[in-house]
Design a protein around this motif. Structure first.
Motif, PDB file in Angstrom:
ATOM      1  N   ALA A   1      28.196  48.286  -2.356  1.00 23.86           N
ATOM      2  CA  ALA A   1      28.141  48.813  -0.988  1.00 23.86           C
ATOM      3  C   ALA A   1      28.943  50.096  -0.816  1.00 23.86           C
ATOM      4  CB  ALA A   1      28.646  47.764  -0.012  1.00 23.86           C
ATOM      5  N   ILE A   2      29.923  50.334  -1.655  1.00 29.12           N
ATOM      6  CA  ILE A   2      30.831  51.473  -1.474  1.00 29.12           C
ATOM      7  C   ILE A   2      30.076  52.796  -1.374  1.00 29.12           C
ATOM      8  CG2 ILE A   2      32.685  52.800  -2.572  1.00 29.12           C
ATOM      9  CD1 ILE A   2      33.717  50.056  -3.608  1.00 29.12           C
ATOM     10  N   ASP A   3      29.011  52.975  -2.145  1.00 36.01           N
ATOM     11  CA  ASP A   3      28.241  54.221  -2.165  1.00 36.01           C
ATOM     12  C   ASP A   3      27.014  54.173  -1.248  1.00 36.01           C
ATOM     13  OD1 ASP A   3      30.038  55.138  -4.090  1.00 36.01           O
ATOM     14  OD2 ASP A   3      28.793  54.441  -5.738  1.00 36.01           O
ATOM     15  N   LEU A   4      27.023  53.332  -0.233  1.00 38.95           N
ATOM     16  CA  LEU A   4      25.859  53.130   0.623  1.00 38.95           C
ATOM     17  C   LEU A   4      25.326  54.410   1.253  1.00 38.95           C
ATOM     18  CD1 LEU A   4      23.933  51.063   1.992  1.00 38.95           C
ATOM     19  CD2 LEU A   4      25.583  50.979   3.867  1.00 38.95           C
ATOM     20  N   VAL A   5      26.168  55.193   1.936  1.00 37.66           N
ATOM     21  CA  VAL A   5      25.737  56.402   2.634  1.00 37.66           C
ATOM     22  C   VAL A   5      25.871  57.632   1.751  1.00 37.66           C
ATOM     23  CG1 VAL A   5      26.208  57.898   4.622  1.00 37.66           C
ATOM     24  CG2 VAL A   5      26.254  55.413   4.891  1.00 37.66           C
ATOM     25  N   GLU A   6      26.933  57.702   0.997  1.00 36.62           N
ATOM     26  CA  GLU A   6      27.210  58.788   0.057  1.00 36.62           C
ATOM     27  C   GLU A   6      28.134  58.207  -1.006  1.00 36.62           C
ATOM     28  OE1 GLU A   6      29.698  61.990   1.607  1.00 36.62           O
ATOM     29  OE2 GLU A   6      30.497  60.613   3.098  1.00 36.62           O
ATOM     30  N   PRO A   7      28.319  58.890  -2.115  1.00 37.45           N
ATOM     31  CA  PRO A   7      29.274  58.377  -3.100  1.00 37.45           C
ATOM     32  C   PRO A   7      30.664  58.233  -2.475  1.00 37.45           C
ATOM     33  CG  PRO A   7      27.941  60.106  -4.079  1.00 37.45           C
ATOM     34  CD  PRO A   7      27.626  60.093  -2.607  1.00 37.45           C
ATOM     35  N   GLY A   8      31.300  57.089  -2.668  1.00 39.33           N
ATOM     36  CA  GLY A   8      32.630  56.862  -2.129  1.00 39.33           C
ATOM     37  C   GLY A   8      33.610  57.883  -2.681  1.00 39.33           C
ATOM     38  N   PHE A   9      34.527  58.366  -1.820  1.00 41.35           N
ATOM     39  CA  PHE A   9      35.484  59.384  -2.259  1.00 41.35           C
ATOM     40  C   PHE A   9      36.731  59.350  -1.395  1.00 41.35           C
ATOM     41  CE2 PHE A   9      33.449  61.406   1.288  1.00 41.35           C
ATOM     42  CZ  PHE A   9      34.429  62.206   1.847  1.00 41.35           C
ATOM     43  N   ILE A  10      37.793  59.951  -1.911  1.00 44.58           N
ATOM     44  CA  ILE A  10      38.996  60.250  -1.149  1.00 44.58           C
ATOM     45  C   ILE A  10      39.510  61.580  -1.660  1.00 44.58           C
ATOM     46  CG2 ILE A  10      40.512  58.922  -2.676  1.00 44.58           C
ATOM     47  CD1 ILE A  10      42.088  58.176  -0.022  1.00 44.58           C
ATOM     48  N   GLU A  11      39.881  62.467  -0.736  1.00 36.45           N
ATOM     49  CA  GLU A  11      40.369  63.805  -1.072  1.00 36.45           C
ATOM     50  C   GLU A  11      41.694  64.049  -0.355  1.00 36.45           C
ATOM     51  OE1 GLU A  11      36.189  66.299  -1.374  1.00 36.45           O
ATOM     52  OE2 GLU A  11      37.368  66.419   0.461  1.00 36.45           O
ATOM     53  N   PHE A  12      42.653  64.605  -1.097  1.00 41.59           N
ATOM     54  CA  PHE A  12      43.935  64.995  -0.523  1.00 41.59           C
ATOM     55  C   PHE A  12      44.077  66.494  -0.660  1.00 41.59           C
ATOM     56  CE2 PHE A  12      44.505  60.634  -1.953  1.00 41.59           C
ATOM     57  CZ  PHE A  12      44.996  60.047  -0.803  1.00 41.59           C
ATOM     58  N   GLY A  13      44.285  67.189   0.455  1.00 45.13           N
ATOM     59  CA  GLY A  13      44.470  68.635   0.429  1.00 45.13           C
ATOM     60  C   GLY A  13      45.929  69.003   0.259  1.00 45.13           C
ATOM     61  N   ALA A  14      46.173  70.193  -0.249  1.00 46.45           N
ATOM     62  CA  ALA A  14      47.540  70.676  -0.455  1.00 46.45           C
ATOM     63  C   ALA A  14      48.301  70.817   0.863  1.00 46.45           C
ATOM     64  CB  ALA A  14      47.510  72.016  -1.195  1.00 46.45           C
ATOM     65  N   ASP A  15      47.581  70.959   1.976  1.00 43.48           N
ATOM     66  CA  ASP A  15      48.219  71.138   3.280  1.00 43.48           C
ATOM     67  C   ASP A  15      48.516  69.823   3.998  1.00 43.48           C
ATOM     68  OD1 ASP A  15      45.653  70.352   3.927  1.00 43.48           O
ATOM     69  OD2 ASP A  15      45.261  72.021   5.289  1.00 43.48           O
ATOM     70  N   GLY A  16      48.314  68.684   3.335  1.00 42.14           N
ATOM     71  CA  GLY A  16      48.592  67.386   3.941  1.00 42.14           C
ATOM     72  C   GLY A  16      47.419  66.769   4.669  1.00 42.14           C
ATOM     73  N   THR A  17      46.305  67.482   4.736  1.00 43.18           N
ATOM     74  CA  THR A  17      45.108  66.902   5.343  1.00 43.18           C
ATOM     75  C   THR A  17      44.218  66.370   4.219  1.00 43.18           C
ATOM     76  OG1 THR A  17      43.891  68.982   5.315  1.00 43.18           O
ATOM     77  CG2 THR A  17      45.198  68.499   7.289  1.00 43.18           C
ATOM     78  N   GLY A  18      43.156  65.708   4.591  1.00 43.83           N
ATOM     79  CA  GLY A  18      42.212  65.198   3.613  1.00 43.83           C
ATOM     80  C   GLY A  18      41.150  64.380   4.314  1.00 43.83           C
ATOM     81  N   GLN A  19      40.334  63.711   3.524  1.00 43.43           N
ATOM     82  CA  GLN A  19      39.268  62.895   4.077  1.00 43.43           C
ATOM     83  C   GLN A  19      38.836  61.847   3.065  1.00 43.43           C
ATOM     84  OE1 GLN A  19      35.620  65.107   4.770  1.00 43.43           O
ATOM     85  NE2 GLN A  19      36.235  66.629   3.255  1.00 43.43           N
ATOM     86  N   PHE A  20      38.131  60.834   3.557  1.00 46.26           N
ATOM     87  CA  PHE A  20      37.566  59.826   2.676  1.00 46.26           C
ATOM     88  C   PHE A  20      36.257  59.330   3.267  1.00 46.26           C
ATOM     89  CE2 PHE A  20      40.184  57.302   5.557  1.00 46.26           C
ATOM     90  CZ  PHE A  20      39.352  56.229   5.874  1.00 46.26           C
ATOM     91  N   GLY A  21      35.454  58.716   2.443  1.00 46.59           N
ATOM     92  CA  GLY A  21      34.210  58.116   2.889  1.00 46.59           C
ATOM     93  C   GLY A  21      33.794  57.010   1.943  1.00 46.59           C
ATOM     94  N   PHE A  22      33.312  55.929   2.504  1.00 45.86           N
ATOM     95  CA  PHE A  22      32.729  54.827   1.744  1.00 45.86           C
ATOM     96  C   PHE A  22      31.950  53.952   2.712  1.00 45.86           C
ATOM     97  CE2 PHE A  22      36.794  53.273   3.172  1.00 45.86           C
ATOM     98  CZ  PHE A  22      36.561  51.952   3.523  1.00 45.86           C
ATOM     99  N   ILE A  23      30.935  53.269   2.219  1.00 46.26           N
ATOM    100  CA  ILE A  23      30.003  52.462   3.015  1.00 46.26           C
ATOM    101  C   ILE A  23      29.564  53.327   4.196  1.00 46.26           C
ATOM    102  CG2 ILE A  23      29.568  50.232   4.111  1.00 46.26           C
ATOM    103  CD1 ILE A  23      31.859  49.073   2.430  1.00 46.26           C
ATOM    104  N   ALA A  24      29.836  52.916   5.449  1.00 50.15           N
ATOM    105  CA  ALA A  24      29.502  53.733   6.624  1.00 50.15           C
ATOM    106  C   ALA A  24      30.771  54.204   7.321  1.00 50.15           C
ATOM    107  CB  ALA A  24      28.624  52.931   7.580  1.00 50.15           C
TER     108      ALA A  24
END
Length: 103
Positions: free
Chosen positions: A8-31
């Motif tokens: 289920a983790i890759d349901l909508v898009e491949p599951g991911f987590i990103e950390f930016g050098a500026d302290g922001t980031g994003q993640f996605g998995f399932i919905a």
């Protein structure tokens, strides 16, 4: 991820987590899609980050916290906690992606 079925983790898009050098980031998995606010931290003498997040899960607003540490040069391990909801450990490996467009 320990809290959800691996198929289920890759349901909508491949599951991911990103950390930016500026302290922001994003993640996605399932919905679920979330935006991070992270700070440097150490756990068990390993470098990492602690973070909070806000996001959406099938149209519903969600928030929570988590952490991640370097397991080795290519892998991080961590845990994600949804406010008043589920939680899950995770393991992520470095990958290169050139065709993804941020929203």
């Amino acid at each position: 991820m320990s809290g959800w079925d691996s198929d289920a983790i890759d349901l909508v898009e491949p599951g991911f987590i990103e950390f930016g050098a500026d302290g922001t980031g994003q993640f996605g998995f399932i919905a679920v899609r979330g935006w991070l606010d992270s700070r440097p931290a150490q756990r068990d003498r390993r470098p990492g980050v602690e973070f909070t997040f806000e996001g959406i899960d099938e149209g519903d607003q969600v928030s929570g916290r988590g952490w991640a540490v370097l397991a080795d040069d290519e892998t991080i391990e961590g845990h994600l906690f949804f406010h008043l909801g589920d939680d899950s450990s995770f393991r992520a490996e470095t990958f290169a992606c050139t065709d993804r467009v941020d929203e």
